[in-house]
Design a protein around this motif. Structure first.
Motif, short mmCIF file in Angstrom:
data_model
loop_
_atom_site.label_atom_id
_atom_site.label_comp_id
_atom_site.label_asym_id
_atom_site.label_seq_id
_atom_site.Cartn_x
_atom_site.Cartn_y
_atom_site.Cartn_z
N TYR A 169 0.85 -1.19 0.00
CA TYR A 169 0.00 0.00 0.00
C TYR A 169 0.88 1.23 0.00
O TYR A 169 1.76 1.37 0.84
N VAL A 170 0.66 2.12 -0.96
CA VAL A 170 1.36 3.40 -1.03
C VAL A 170 0.26 4.46 -1.17
O VAL A 170 -0.59 4.37 -2.06
N SER A 171 0.28 5.47 -0.30
CA SER A 171 -0.87 6.37 -0.15
C SER A 171 -1.37 7.01 -1.45
O SER A 171 -2.57 7.10 -1.66
N LEU A 172 -0.51 7.44 -2.35
CA LEU A 172 -0.99 8.07 -3.58
C LEU A 172 -1.57 7.04 -4.55
O LEU A 172 -2.50 7.31 -5.29
N TRP A 173 -1.04 5.84 -4.51
CA TRP A 173 -1.44 4.80 -5.47
C TRP A 173 -2.52 3.91 -4.86
O TRP A 173 -2.29 2.77 -4.51
N ILE A 174 -3.70 4.48 -4.73
CA ILE A 174 -4.83 3.77 -4.11
C ILE A 174 -5.99 3.71 -5.09
O ILE A 174 -5.94 4.31 -6.16
N GLY A 175 -7.04 3.01 -4.73
CA GLY A 175 -8.25 2.98 -5.54
C GLY A 175 -9.11 4.20 -5.30
O GLY A 175 -9.14 4.74 -4.19
N TYR A 176 -9.80 4.64 -6.33
CA TYR A 176 -10.66 5.82 -6.25
C TYR A 176 -12.05 5.47 -6.77
O TYR A 176 -12.18 4.64 -7.67
N LEU A 177 -13.07 6.10 -6.23
CA LEU A 177 -14.43 5.97 -6.75
C LEU A 177 -14.74 7.21 -7.57
O LEU A 177 -14.36 8.32 -7.21
N ALA A 178 -15.47 7.02 -8.66
CA ALA A 178 -15.89 8.15 -9.50
C ALA A 178 -17.33 8.49 -9.17
O ALA A 178 -18.22 7.64 -9.30
N ILE A 179 -17.55 9.71 -8.73
CA ILE A 179 -18.89 10.16 -8.34
C ILE A 179 -19.36 11.22 -9.32
O ILE A 179 -18.63 12.17 -9.62
N GLU A 180 -20.57 11.04 -9.83
CA GLU A 180 -21.17 12.00 -10.75
C GLU A 180 -22.62 12.18 -10.33
O GLU A 180 -23.37 11.20 -10.24
N SER A 181 -23.03 13.40 -10.06
CA SER A 181 -24.41 13.70 -9.64
C SER A 181 -24.85 12.81 -8.47
O SER A 181 -25.92 12.20 -8.50
N ASN A 182 -24.00 12.71 -7.47
CA ASN A 182 -24.26 11.94 -6.25
C ASN A 182 -24.40 10.44 -6.47
O ASN A 182 -24.95 9.74 -5.63
N SER A 183 -23.94 9.93 -7.62
CA SER A 183 -23.97 8.49 -7.89
C SER A 183 -22.55 8.01 -8.18
O SER A 183 -21.78 8.70 -8.85
N CYS A 184 -22.24 6.82 -7.72
CA CYS A 184 -20.96 6.22 -8.04
C CYS A 184 -21.07 5.62 -9.44
O CYS A 184 -21.91 4.74 -9.68
N VAL A 185 -20.27 6.13 -10.37
CA VAL A 185 -20.36 5.70 -11.77
C VAL A 185 -19.26 4.73 -12.17
O VAL A 185 -19.31 4.12 -13.23
#
Length: 81
Positions: A13-29
């Motif tokens: 685990y390296v802090s910058l290289w993590i998973g991200y969620l994409a949120i658009e109009s309050n929904s995870c896309v």
């Protein structure tokens, strides 16, 4: 989440290289992540858009933001997808 935990267990685990969620109009896309921490100034990225959002530009936006994050951390790196 379990696959992300497995990834961190295997490659670290390296802090910058993590998973991200994409949120658009309050929904995870979708979601996006580097496939492993940076090695030899090279990083492979992975991203997906959830089925209901396949027709949007979410995947393009996710890839663009992940590349921006990566270059802010290590400007001289090579990115592959």
């Amino acid at each position: 989440m379990s696959s992300t935990a497995e990834l961190y267990a295997n490659v670290g685990y390296v802090s910058l290289w993590i998973g991200y969620l994409a949120i658009e109009s309050n929904s995870c896309v979708g979601m996006w992540t580097p496939k492993s921490p940076l090695r030899n100034n090279r990083m492979e990225i992975a991203y997906l858009t959830f089925l209901d959002y396949k027709e949007s530009y979410a995947a393009t936006c996710m890839a663009k933001v992940l590349v921006q994050i990566a270059f802010e951390g290590v400007p001289e790196m090579t990115i592959v997808a």
